[in-house]
Design a protein around this motif. Structure first.
Motif, PDB file in Angstrom:
ATOM      1  N   GLU A 269      39.783  34.488  43.992  1.00 50.36           N
ATOM      2  CA  GLU A 269      40.338  35.256  42.882  1.00 50.36           C
ATOM      3  C   GLU A 269      40.141  34.510  41.556  1.00 50.36           C
ATOM      4  N   VAL A 270      40.436  33.213  41.555  1.00 47.69           N
ATOM      5  CA  VAL A 270      40.272  32.430  40.326  1.00 47.69           C
ATOM      6  C   VAL A 270      38.798  32.390  39.920  1.00 47.69           C
ATOM      7  N   GLU A 271      37.912  32.209  40.915  1.00 49.05           N
ATOM      8  CA  GLU A 271      36.469  32.189  40.621  1.00 49.05           C
ATOM      9  C   GLU A 271      36.046  33.509  39.955  1.00 49.05           C
ATOM     10  N   SER A 272      36.520  34.630  40.534  1.00 47.75           N
ATOM     11  CA  SER A 272      36.130  35.934  40.000  1.00 47.75           C
ATOM     12  C   SER A 272      36.646  36.123  38.584  1.00 47.75           C
ATOM     13  N   LEU A 273      37.914  35.756  38.376  1.00 48.21           N
ATOM     14  CA  LEU A 273      38.492  35.956  37.047  1.00 48.21           C
ATOM     15  C   LEU A 273      37.829  35.049  36.021  1.00 48.21           C
ATOM     16  N   ALA A 274      37.419  33.848  36.447  1.00 49.83           N
ATOM     17  CA  ALA A 274      36.709  32.949  35.530  1.00 49.83           C
ATOM     18  C   ALA A 274      35.442  33.645  35.047  1.00 49.83           C
ATOM     19  N   GLN A 275      34.802  34.341  35.964  1.00 48.63           N
ATOM     20  CA  GLN A 275      33.583  35.048  35.570  1.00 48.63           C
ATOM     21  C   GLN A 275      33.907  36.235  34.661  1.00 48.63           C
ATOM     22  N   LEU A 276      34.969  36.961  35.028  1.00 45.12           N
ATOM     23  CA  LEU A 276      35.359  38.117  34.220  1.00 45.12           C
ATOM     24  C   LEU A 276      35.643  37.714  32.772  1.00 45.12           C
ATOM     25  N   PHE A 277      36.294  36.563  32.611  1.00 49.45           N
ATOM     26  CA  PHE A 277      36.659  36.141  31.255  1.00 49.45           C
ATOM     27  C   PHE A 277      35.591  35.258  30.613  1.00 49.45           C
ATOM     28  N   GLY A 278      34.416  35.238  31.249  1.00 52.30           N
ATOM     29  CA  GLY A 278      33.273  34.652  30.570  1.00 52.30           C
ATOM     30  C   GLY A 278      33.124  33.152  30.680  1.00 52.30           C
ATOM     31  N   ALA A 279      33.513  32.560  31.835  1.00 50.54           N
ATOM     32  CA  ALA A 279      33.278  31.131  32.017  1.00 50.54           C
ATOM     33  C   ALA A 279      31.781  30.852  32.042  1.00 50.54           C
ATOM     34  N   ASN A 280      31.010  31.823  32.503  1.00 55.07           N
ATOM     35  CA  ASN A 280      29.556  31.689  32.458  1.00 55.07           C
ATOM     36  C   ASN A 280      28.961  33.070  32.276  1.00 55.07           C
ATOM     37  N   GLU A 281      27.764  33.110  31.782  1.00 53.21           N
ATOM     38  CA  GLU A 281      27.134  34.392  31.451  1.00 53.21           C
ATOM     39  C   GLU A 281      26.115  34.790  32.505  1.00 53.21           C
ATOM     40  N   ASP A 282      26.038  33.993  33.582  1.00 50.53           N
ATOM     41  CA  ASP A 282      24.962  34.178  34.558  1.00 50.53           C
ATOM     42  C   ASP A 282      24.876  35.573  35.137  1.00 50.53           C
ATOM     43  N   HIS A 283      26.049  36.186  35.358  1.00 47.31           N
ATOM     44  CA  HIS A 283      26.045  37.429  36.122  1.00 47.31           C
ATOM     45  C   HIS A 283      25.343  38.559  35.389  1.00 47.31           C
ATOM     46  N   GLN A 284      25.184  38.402  34.073  1.00 45.45           N
ATOM     47  CA  GLN A 284      24.571  39.487  33.292  1.00 45.45           C
ATOM     48  C   GLN A 284      23.238  39.920  33.884  1.00 45.45           C
ATOM     49  N   ASN A 285      22.438  38.913  34.317  1.00 48.56           N
ATOM     50  CA  ASN A 285      21.133  39.285  34.836  1.00 48.56           C
ATOM     51  C   ASN A 285      21.084  39.257  36.355  1.00 48.56           C
ATOM     52  N   GLY A 286      22.229  39.330  36.975  1.00 47.25           N
ATOM     53  CA  GLY A 286      22.247  39.464  38.422  1.00 47.25           C
ATOM     54  C   GLY A 286      22.121  38.154  39.165  1.00 47.25           C
ATOM     55  N   ARG A 287      22.225  37.015  38.460  1.00 44.28           N
ATOM     56  CA  ARG A 287      22.216  35.744  39.196  1.00 44.28           C
ATOM     57  C   ARG A 287      23.586  35.506  39.800  1.00 44.28           C
ATOM     58  N   VAL A 288      23.599  34.691  40.851  1.00 48.58           N
ATOM     59  CA  VAL A 288      24.877  34.373  41.475  1.00 48.58           C
ATOM     60  C   VAL A 288      25.669  33.480  40.525  1.00 48.58           C
ATOM     61  N   PRO A 289      26.935  33.829  40.258  1.00 52.05           N
ATOM     62  CA  PRO A 289      27.699  33.018  39.317  1.00 52.05           C
ATOM     63  C   PRO A 289      27.868  31.595  39.824  1.00 52.05           C
ATOM     64  N   SER A 290      27.833  30.649  38.901  1.00 52.50           N
ATOM     65  CA  SER A 290      28.043  29.262  39.324  1.00 52.50           C
ATOM     66  C   SER A 290      29.517  29.080  39.668  1.00 52.50           C
ATOM     67  N   GLN A 291      29.771  28.171  40.587  1.00 59.12           N
ATOM     68  CA  GLN A 291      31.130  27.966  41.068  1.00 59.12           C
ATOM     69  C   GLN A 291      31.887  27.033  40.132  1.00 59.12           C
ATOM     70  N   LEU A 292      33.196  27.199  40.123  1.00 62.76           N
ATOM     71  CA  LEU A 292      34.035  26.279  39.363  1.00 62.76           C
ATOM     72  C   LEU A 292      34.143  24.969  40.138  1.00 62.76           C
ATOM     73  N   GLN A 293      34.535  23.914  39.401  1.00 64.96           N
ATOM     74  CA  GLN A 293      34.789  22.641  40.082  1.00 64.96           C
ATOM     75  C   GLN A 293      36.248  22.597  40.503  1.00 64.96           C
TER      76      GLN A 293
END
Lengths: 122, 483
Positions: free
Chosen positions: B18-42
């Motif tokens: 859940e935290v990983e997903s929300l990090a992506q939702l709130f823009g921790a990384n922009e990777d998902h825009q082009n369909g790449r797998v989002p990088s994981q949080l530490q």
């Protein structure tokens, strides 16, 4: 059923090649206010088949949409309002969607199109 | 910066995803825009901790992001800027005193209001003890005014000690005390607001509110997105997506559920009205096995979220009668005068076929980087490590979260990201597979019958008549994922 849904559906009867667009037979159309979301509208504009959309809006009694549209029109508030109104605020409450090839009627009751096929159509 | 992330001790497998997903939702990384797998949080654990412990550290680029994640989450009890920690209150004092002043002083000034909460995990600290512990913090120069309701700054003193005894919680090796400033926490009020027992229109498999919100978070549901549920039922999953501002669309094969409900004010629409949410932009009766989408339409949904019928609580149905699919009868030709109100017969829909259809639909209809979030049942006799989850060339599986339902079976929430486009070749393979399923309908139904596996008598357990005193303690020491 709103015109967004109409624009996404086609007749999938076995053997039908051109099941899109479904012709609208409107018995009862209602209008409901929906909050405008520009981002959503922009995305949907890219996906909409415009000609089918204009024809469908006319079948629902709305004639304010331009015959042709391109993305430059997205800068106009007036266009946005019309697009938004036709896409999301017009509801086909009762009526039918008619397959353009076979004439099969898919009934729309209480705003829900019944796209399920009969045994001899699958 | 590293934040202390304290979870609620429930749905253990769902917390980090859940935290990983929300990090992506709130823009921790922009990777998902082009369909790449989002990088994981530490992530890291406090020293010598059980992995199921509620205490984690997570590295996030900004406090704003940490706050956004925590307040939108369902399972984050609190996200904290840690001012100090230790194995005793003496160690904690040293640690807090050595934490840089420029990080502390802005939150201690005389214009601000604050509150200190004492918390613990696995045991209760009496009010008397709490008071003592708070007074023990006098080495921190608090200058602000105490305010218990809506203070500017919330400080937390959290103690974890070996609680001994058998309370089903993960074992704790060593006492540890944390002191930190709260950055944000979950709004758990959502759950009683949306709880099923006050929902007007319910079905036997309505998704409970907490799980529906978790699914909507995994799907990154937010304003401006279009979310689709092909097995919408009473709309329980879409309600959660709509709460987060997404536009929703649903389909179901059962006309009684989507159209009729239980009367004019007790149907799918009324479930949205009840919470003042916008109505779904579309509801339709359609068969997941024979979708009625126009062939030229693709990449339109931002997420597909569903709980497919897997035949334990409710069985799936698809078009075509049982006898028709067995080949025993010719298709029934509906007489013209009966066509309008004709109710076509349906046949049971095997889980394997259902998931195949779902993946094919999602591969075509999701935008690049869009998410497919759905439950998949597994039998618990199988070794979990060897479970094969469904795969598709367009998708990458990014999280699996198990929820144990009975001693026999679990359901696993799968989150997949669309990383590849839907090509002609993939469409052709799917078409051939569709025909194979149709031809071997009966075989698939027998192979994939989860219902009989879940409800069959437990032969092995009944025959082994063992002396009762050798039977293992029915309440295991650590209950793990049961919570």
């Amino acid at each position: 059923m709103r015109l967004l849904t109409h624009n996404m559906l086609s007749s999938n009867i076995k053997g039908v090649v051109n099941g899109f667009p479904l012709r609208i037979e409107a018995e009862k159309v209602v209008e409901m206010n929906v909050e405008k979301n520009i981002e959503f509208l922009k995305k949907m504009f890219e996906k909409i088949d415009w000609k089918a959309f204009v024809d469908a809006s006319q079948a629902m009694g709305y004639t304010e949409l331009p015959k042709e549209a391109d993305s430059s029109m997205l800068n106009s508030d007036e266009f946005f309002n019309r697009f938004h109104h036709a896409l999301l605020e017009l509801h086909l409450e009762e009526g039918a969607l008619v397959c353009p090839e076979t004439g099969r009627r898919f009934p729309v009751n209480k705003g829900i199109p019944n796209m399920l096929l009969h045994e001899d159509e699958v | 910066m590293w934040y202390l992330c304290v979870f609620y001790h429930r749905l253990l497998d769902y917390r980090k995803p859940e935290v990983e997903s929300l990090a992506q939702l709130f823009g921790a990384n922009e990777d998902h825009q082009n369909g790449r797998v989002p990088s994981q949080l530490q992530w890291k654990f406090p020293l010598r901790y059980h992995p199921d412990s509620p205490f984690h550290f997570v590295n996030l680029p900004s406090e704003q992001l940490a706050r956004n994640i925590a307040t939108r989450s369902i399972l984050v009890k609190g996200m904290y800027e840690l001012w100090g920690e230790g194995t005793s209150y003496e160690e904690l004092k040293e640690s807090v005193l050595s934490y840089p002043d420029e990080r502390k002083l802005p939150y201690l000034d005389s214009d601000s209001t604050f509150k200190i909460t004492v918390d613990s995990f696995g045991k209760v600290i009496s009010l008397e003890e709490q008071k003592e512990l708070i007074q023990g913090l006098s080495y921190i120069p608090f200058k602000g005014r105490v305010k218990l309701k809506n203070p500017d700054h919330n400080f937390w003193l959290i103690e974890v000690d070996n609680y001994g005894g058998n309370n089903g919680l993960p074992p704790i090796v060593q006492k540890r005390v944390f002191f930190g400033r709260e950055v944000g926490g979950a709004d758990r009020k959502l759950i009683p607001t949306y709880q099923l027992k006050s929902r007007t229109y319910l079905g036997p498999t309505a998704m409970d509110a907490e799980m529906a919100f978790l699914m909507a978070n995994q799907a990154l549901a937010t304003s401006g997105k279009l979310v689709f549920d092909p097995f919408v039922g009473t709309g329980s999953i879409l309600v959660a997506a709509a709460h987060f501002g997404a536009m929703t669309m649903g389909a179901d094969i059962d006309i009684r559920v989507v159209r009729d409900g239980r009367g004019p004010d007790c149907n799918v629409w009324s479930n949205f009205k009840q919470y003042g949410l916008p109505m779904p932009v579309g509801l339709l009766r359609a068969d997941n096995n024979l979708p009625a989408w126009r062939p030229s339409l693709k990449e339109v949904f931002d997420a597909i979220i569903c709980d497919p019928p897997y035949g334990v609580r409710a069985g799936g149905r698809k078009s075509g009668g049982r006898k028709l699919l067995k080949g025993a009868v010719e298709p029934y030709i509906v007489p013209d005068d009966k066509r309008t109100d004709h109710i076509p017969s349906t046949a049971p829909y095997s889980l394997v076929e259902c998931v195949h259809d779902l993946l094919d639909l999602a591969a075509k209809m999701l935008v690049m980087g869009g998410r497919l979030v759905f439950f998949y049942p597994i039998l618990r006799e199988d070794d979990f490590a060897e479970t094969h989850f469904p795969e598709h060339p367009c998708f990458k599986l990014i999280s699996t979260s198990e929820q144990i339902l009975s001693s026999r079976y679990s359901r696993v929430l799968l989150t997949m990201v669309k990383t590849g486009p839907y090509t002609e070749e993939i469409a052709e393979v799917a078409r051939i597979k569709h025909i194979q399923f149709k031809e071997n309908h009966v075989k698939w139904l027998e192979d994939g019958n989860l219902h009989s596996a879940v409800f069959s008598p437990a032969a092995a357990q009944l025959t082994e008549a063992v002396d009762p005193k050798f039977i293992k303690d029915p309440k295991p020491k650590y209950r793990g994922k049961y919570v």
